[in-house]
Design an enzyme around this catalytic site. Sequence first.
Site, mmCIF file in Angstrom:
data_model
loop_
_atom_site.group_PDB
_atom_site.id
_atom_site.type_symbol
_atom_site.label_atom_id
_atom_site.label_comp_id
_atom_site.label_asym_id
_atom_site.label_seq_id
_atom_site.Cartn_x
_atom_site.Cartn_y
_atom_site.Cartn_z
ATOM 1 N N ASP A 1 -3.290 -10.570 -2.262
ATOM 2 C CA ASP A 1 -3.365 -10.165 -0.764
ATOM 3 C C ASP A 1 -4.879 -10.070 -1.454
ATOM 4 O O ASP A 1 -5.018 -9.018 -2.488
ATOM 5 C CB ASP A 1 -2.212 -8.652 -0.660
ATOM 6 C CG ASP A 1 -2.193 -8.638 0.963
ATOM 7 O OD1 ASP A 1 -2.124 -7.970 1.852
ATOM 8 O OD2 ASP A 1 -3.701 -7.585 1.013
ATOM 9 N N ASP B 1 -4.069 -12.184 3.497
ATOM 10 C CA ASP B 1 -5.444 -11.960 3.563
ATOM 11 C C ASP B 1 -7.080 -12.675 3.012
ATOM 12 O O ASP B 1 -7.800 -12.245 3.532
ATOM 13 C CB ASP B 1 -5.896 -11.301 4.325
ATOM 14 C CG ASP B 1 -4.871 -10.315 3.161
ATOM 15 O OD1 ASP B 1 -4.705 -10.558 2.118
ATOM 16 O OD2 ASP B 1 -4.531 -8.703 3.006
ATOM 17 N N HIS C 1 0.618 -1.033 0.211
ATOM 18 C CA HIS C 1 0.275 0.241 -0.413
ATOM 19 C C HIS C 1 1.092 1.461 -0.050
ATOM 20 O O HIS C 1 0.234 2.595 -0.346
ATOM 21 C CB HIS C 1 -0.837 0.408 1.146
ATOM 22 C CG HIS C 1 -1.857 -0.964 0.952
ATOM 23 N ND1 HIS C 1 -2.859 -1.318 0.186
ATOM 24 C CD2 HIS C 1 -2.072 -2.336 1.913
ATOM 25 C CE1 HIS C 1 -3.926 -2.341 -0.074
ATOM 26 N NE2 HIS C 1 -3.398 -2.241 1.334
ATOM 27 N N HIS D 1 -6.249 -7.165 -0.402
ATOM 28 C CA HIS D 1 -6.180 -5.768 -1.085
ATOM 29 C C HIS D 1 -5.591 -5.784 -2.016
ATOM 30 O O HIS D 1 -4.766 -5.752 -1.964
ATOM 31 C CB HIS D 1 -5.639 -5.032 0.428
ATOM 32 C CG HIS D 1 -6.251 -5.499 1.593
ATOM 33 N ND1 HIS D 1 -6.079 -6.066 2.893
ATOM 34 C CD2 HIS D 1 -7.360 -4.254 1.960
ATOM 35 C CE1 HIS D 1 -6.569 -6.478 3.579
ATOM 36 N NE2 HIS D 1 -7.184 -5.063 3.374
HETATM 37 N N1 Q9C Z 1 -11.632 1.215 7.661
HETATM 38 C C1 Q9C Z 1 -2.157 -5.086 3.634
HETATM 39 O O1 Q9C Z 1 -2.984 -5.987 4.342
HETATM 40 N N2 Q9C Z 1 -8.049 -1.247 7.083
HETATM 41 N N3 Q9C Z 1 -3.089 -3.707 5.056
HETATM 42 C C2 Q9C Z 1 -8.175 -0.564 7.937
HETATM 43 C C3 Q9C Z 1 -10.175 1.107 7.805
HETATM 44 C C4 Q9C Z 1 -6.368 -1.253 6.538
HETATM 45 C C5 Q9C Z 1 -4.301 -3.699 5.069
HETATM 46 C C6 Q9C Z 1 -10.250 -0.391 7.948
HETATM 47 C C7 Q9C Z 1 -6.466 -2.221 6.131
HETATM 48 C C8 Q9C Z 1 -4.913 -3.141 5.645
HETATM 49 C C9 Q9C Z 1 -1.102 -5.135 3.908
HETATM 50 ZN ZN ZN Z 2 -3.739 -6.863 2.531
#
Ligand code: Q9C
Ligand code: ZN
Length: 648
Positions: free
Chosen positions: A188, A281, A149, A190
């Site tokens: 991943d 994930d 990210h 995301h």
């Molecule tokens: N409503 C990785 O898996 N979530 N990052 C925030 C806010 C963040 C995930 C939720 C998720 C980040 C590397």
């Molecule tokens: Zn992730």
Amino acid sequence: MEAVETASRSTSRSLRRVGILYDERMCRHHTPDDEPHPENPNRIRAIWNKLQSAGISQRCEVLSAKEAEDKYILSVHGKSHVDLIRNISSQQYNSRRNRIASKLNSIYLNEGSSEAAYLAAGSVIEVAKRVAKGELDSAFAIVRPPGHHAEHDEAMGFCLFNNVAIATNFLLNEKELGINKILIVDWDVHHGNGTQKTFWKDPRVLFFSVHRHEFGSFYPSNDDGDYTMIGEGPGAGYNINVPWENGRCGDADYLAVWDHILIPVAKQFNPDMILISAGFDAAVGDPLGGCCVTPYGYAMLLRKLMDFARGKIVLALEGGYNLASISNSALACMEVLLDEKIVTGSTEAYPFESTWRVIQVVRQELKAFWSVLADEVPTKLISQKAPIPVKKILISSCDSEAEDVEELLQEVIRPLSTLRVDEDCRESASVSWRSDLSNIDIWYATFGSNMWKPRFLFYIEGGQVDGMQKLCSGSMDKRPPKEILWKIFPHRLFFGRESTRTWGLGGVAFLHPESKNEDIVHMCLYRITLEQFNDVLHQENISSYDMSSPLFDLTSLDCVKEKGSINLEAVKKGWYHNVVYLGMERDIPILTMTCDLSDIENFKSGKVPLHAPSEDYANTLVKGLVEGGQLSEEEAVSYIKEAATKPL
Ligand code: Q9C
Ligand code: ZN
């Protein structure tokens, strides 16, 4: 001498030279007060322990981490970002560190963050270099913080430096390594927004990401991960996004994407090396991902990539938050790299209909760049699809609701009770946590509309409360509360938010999570099971969280007893995601849920308004207090009026 060495290699070590990198120093990045967080040091410890006890690390070449040099990091990030991450852990930042982190999106920082970030980036460089040189056939870097990210000038999504992007640039810039074309596969759950941006115009790097997107509502919640984002200029066609429309995607969906997009394109691109942004994930059981890829699934995905780049593959850990899921997935991947046994397992029969649709639009979008995508996918294949999924998720709430209505509109309403307990992950994932938590009682203490018992029972039994347009999913366990009692606590009740979908204009009840002696709040305590409490939490914090694992388990209970409160990351968008411990009553813990301290700051500053409740809502509270025998109607009305008018 040489013969002896060869012999010992073939017995204890693999014929394949596989590198594995683990370094305890990357555990020194953690939340400032060790508050619970899904991206925590135990993730990499769990993977490492699993690989050791399975005898995997013994068959690999074990490497330790190295800090990346600034010049390599600067090939991806701006100077000010690199300066910040280098210095953030130094003493001179002690007083500012938390404030800086809170201004970033989903980032925490501590005294160990700088070192860990440099080690994570340097480690991926290190293993990639060795694989490129042929000292290793392939390798897995068990690193954290994750990276995909992180953008040019921004840390976000638990990521500080973009480890994979940095290693990719390193390989391309070291000309004598002879690596001119790199395929990055980001599995991943995301979207790898940072990596995408880094190579947006670069045809030497084919970036492929498959991720939950949900039309831009899944993290990082924008359009960057859409299938229309294909790169630009000379990089056009070298960026491929496969955006899932929903959670619950599993082996069959991923394999279909591999077979009909990634593998044909990889053949045509013919990379010199493959880097995998290997978050786990999307694994079954992950609390954030809501997908259901099995270890066998990951093994197959990796196996299919081994046919390219002469097997020169580097895996770098990204996300993945269920310790058992990530350990088993990583183990399955290592067995593939070691190539010592045949991948066995089975996958559920068919991809979702939406998966075929996404595959078709992606192929359509990219066929001008990749001739292998030009043909239509045979209708015979597309007609093989999983039945339309029914969501068990949620459904509606009461005092609260998710910020994005879109997220909700995707939901098909169906009561929890109609689900069989042992359905596979596509419907209800692993629900064994339910039986574990169904024997444990807690007091659920409520200060809002749930004080009125008929109202609260809809959270247990499901159905539609009179006069409210919404349906509650109820709990899977429909037994009524075993006992009800009332207590007064030294906490502040207040009303905030301009309007809610359930109650219309007007604020709803919140509790200041910290106690103060001059305040009092009346609370109704329902003795319910920890399983039921999870279903209540879920209904109070609508989200796409799929309940395949509990929001609040025994570890959370221990933790909240010790710390006083805990924020549930998985339902962070909900207004009641902060579970607060209020002490014990007859050996049973008392728990409530409210907003967190950062929300309190926003109420104080007026960013989110304090607001008196609507008449309907106030009446529900009055009914609760009166029928519960706590106050006369007059007293109840003035109790609420005071809470609604006193400044915070
Ligand atoms: N409503 C990785 O898996 N979530 N990052 C925030 C806010 C963040 C995930 C939720 C998720 C980040 C590397
Ligand atoms: Zn992730």
